[in-house]
Motif scaffolding. Structure first.
Motif, short mmCIF file in Angstrom:
data_model
loop_
_atom_site.label_atom_id
_atom_site.label_comp_id
_atom_site.label_asym_id
_atom_site.label_seq_id
_atom_site.Cartn_x
_atom_site.Cartn_y
_atom_site.Cartn_z
N VAL A 17 0.84 -1.20 0.00
CA VAL A 17 0.00 0.00 0.00
C VAL A 17 0.87 1.25 0.00
CG1 VAL A 17 -2.02 -1.05 1.07
CG2 VAL A 17 -0.23 -0.14 2.53
N GLY A 18 0.45 2.22 -0.82
CA GLY A 18 1.15 3.49 -0.91
C GLY A 18 0.49 4.54 -0.05
N GLU A 19 1.02 5.75 -0.16
CA GLU A 19 0.53 6.84 0.69
C GLU A 19 -0.91 7.23 0.37
OE1 GLU A 19 3.74 9.91 1.61
OE2 GLU A 19 4.57 8.90 -0.14
N GLU A 20 -1.37 6.95 -0.85
CA GLU A 20 -2.72 7.32 -1.24
C GLU A 20 -3.65 6.11 -1.32
OE1 GLU A 20 -2.38 9.55 -4.82
OE2 GLU A 20 -1.18 11.15 -3.91
N ASP A 21 -3.17 4.96 -0.87
CA ASP A 21 -3.98 3.75 -0.92
C ASP A 21 -4.66 3.50 0.42
OD1 ASP A 21 -3.02 3.38 -3.52
OD2 ASP A 21 -1.26 2.29 -2.78
N ALA A 22 -5.21 2.30 0.58
CA ALA A 22 -5.83 1.94 1.85
C ALA A 22 -4.80 2.06 2.98
CB ALA A 22 -6.35 0.51 1.78
N PRO A 23 -5.19 2.56 4.15
CA PRO A 23 -4.25 2.66 5.27
C PRO A 23 -3.80 1.28 5.73
CG PRO A 23 -6.48 3.18 5.99
CD PRO A 23 -6.53 3.07 4.50
N TYR A 24 -2.65 1.26 6.39
CA TYR A 24 -2.09 -0.01 6.86
C TYR A 24 -3.08 -0.79 7.70
CZ TYR A 24 0.31 -3.36 9.72
OH TYR A 24 0.64 -4.51 10.38
N ALA A 25 -3.75 -0.14 8.63
CA ALA A 25 -4.66 -0.84 9.55
C ALA A 25 -5.77 -1.56 8.79
CB ALA A 25 -5.26 0.14 10.56
N GLU A 26 -6.29 -0.91 7.75
CA GLU A 26 -7.35 -1.54 6.95
C GLU A 26 -6.81 -2.75 6.20
OE1 GLU A 26 -9.94 -0.45 2.98
OE2 GLU A 26 -9.49 1.15 4.42
N ALA A 27 -5.60 -2.60 5.63
CA ALA A 27 -4.99 -3.71 4.91
C ALA A 27 -4.75 -4.89 5.84
CB ALA A 27 -3.69 -3.26 4.27
N ARG A 28 -4.25 -4.62 7.03
CA ARG A 28 -3.97 -5.71 7.98
C ARG A 28 -5.26 -6.39 8.41
NH1 ARG A 28 -0.17 -8.71 8.16
NH2 ARG A 28 1.42 -7.12 8.54
N GLN A 29 -6.30 -5.62 8.61
CA GLN A 29 -7.58 -6.20 9.03
C GLN A 29 -8.12 -7.14 7.95
OE1 GLN A 29 -10.66 -3.34 9.86
NE2 GLN A 29 -11.95 -4.82 10.90
N LEU A 30 -7.97 -6.76 6.69
CA LEU A 30 -8.47 -7.58 5.61
C LEU A 30 -7.63 -8.84 5.39
CD1 LEU A 30 -9.36 -4.80 3.02
CD2 LEU A 30 -10.96 -6.48 3.96
N LEU A 31 -6.31 -8.74 5.60
CA LEU A 31 -5.42 -9.85 5.27
C LEU A 31 -5.07 -10.74 6.46
CD1 LEU A 31 -2.97 -8.18 2.75
CD2 LEU A 31 -4.84 -9.72 2.27
N GLY A 32 -5.24 -10.23 7.66
CA GLY A 32 -4.90 -11.03 8.83
C GLY A 32 -3.43 -10.94 9.17
N ALA A 33 -3.07 -11.61 10.24
CA ALA A 33 -1.72 -11.48 10.79
C ALA A 33 -0.66 -12.25 10.01
CB ALA A 33 -1.71 -11.95 12.25
N GLU A 34 -1.06 -13.26 9.25
CA GLU A 34 -0.08 -14.15 8.65
C GLU A 34 0.39 -13.70 7.27
OE1 GLU A 34 1.23 -16.57 10.42
OE2 GLU A 34 -0.09 -15.87 12.03
N ARG A 35 -0.32 -12.76 6.65
CA ARG A 35 0.06 -12.36 5.30
C ARG A 35 0.89 -11.08 5.32
NH1 ARG A 35 -5.24 -13.84 1.60
NH2 ARG A 35 -5.73 -15.78 2.68
N ILE A 36 1.53 -10.80 4.20
CA ILE A 36 2.47 -9.70 4.09
C ILE A 36 1.74 -8.38 3.82
CG2 ILE A 36 4.40 -8.76 2.73
CD1 ILE A 36 5.01 -11.74 1.99
N VAL A 37 2.12 -7.36 4.57
CA VAL A 37 1.66 -6.00 4.27
C VAL A 37 2.90 -5.10 4.25
CG1 VAL A 37 0.25 -4.04 4.94
CG2 VAL A 37 -0.58 -6.36 5.38
N GLY A 38 3.18 -4.55 3.06
CA GLY A 38 4.29 -3.62 2.91
C GLY A 38 3.77 -2.21 2.70
#
Length: 216
Positions: free
Chosen positions: A84-105
């Protein structure tokens, strides 16, 4: 991760071209993977329909597979992660959708402050750049310095990825500074001798710095 350890283990983070035919790029990806180590592939398609992303994702998942911008599609398509970039979904939203085991950069430009905030929130890696002029990141309002990578790799454990105009010829200072990953597009897909040679050349640079570290 300490700087010297990172320098010895830099890996390639491959990003798809801005536009491509999935069937053709799948063959090119096979060639790229035959050239040597590739840590991950990011599917980066801007301003296209969701079905285009879905079709591309179905044929491009032989390595760790990350979708740019879209945590919702990354979750739907069972991808390994999202960037996710600066204008994309915020980190917290991405983590909520993907869960703890997947990669969020998270893209952090040239901001150590933004990178620290992302790391403290739980990001799996942070991306700095652009380091060099890049048609893909032509609108970037910042230019990162290799010293940012050096400082990050010496003081934190969260991996860092360098992005923006990186080639086999200019990547040496980024590897030496401690980049864990180099994100590249045209230096692989547009290489005059093809993606296999392009990947091999990057890995030769990584190995050269690794040998220099071990010899030292």
């Amino acid at each position: 991760m300490a700087q010297n350890d990172a320098r010895a283990t830099t890996r390639l983070y491959l990003i798809t071209p801005p536009a491509f035919d999935p069937a053709s790029i799948a063959k090119e990806l096979e060639e790229a993977l035959a050239g040597g180590d590739v840590a991950s592939l990011q599917l980066r398609l801007k301003d296209v329909g969701d079905d285009v992303v879905r079709r591309a994702a179905r044929v491009l998942k032989p390595v760790a597979f990350i979708i740019n911008d879209r945590p919702d599609l990354a979750a739907e398509l069972d991808c390994d992660g999202v960037h996710v970039g600066e204008e994309d979904a915020p980190y917290a939203e991405a983590r909520q959708l993907l869960g703890a085991e997947r990669i969020v950069g998270v893209t952090c430009g040239a901001s150590r402050h933004r990178a620290l905030a992302a790391a403290e929130a739980g990001a799996d890696y942070v991306a700095f750049g652009a380091f060099f002029p890049s048609p893909t990141k032509g609108g970037a309002k910042y230019r990162a310095d290799p010293e940012l990578l050096r400082d990050w790799s010496e003081t934190t454990v969260v991996p860092c990825c360098a992005i923006g105009g990186i080639t086999q010829q200019n990547c040496g200072p980024l590897v030496e500074a401690g980049a864990d990953f180099l994100a590249v597009i045209s230096a692989v897909w547009s290489h005059p001798k093809g993606p296999r040679t392009a990947v091999a050349e990057f890995n030769e640079v990584f190995a050269r710095y690794g040998r220099a570290y071990r010899a030292g």
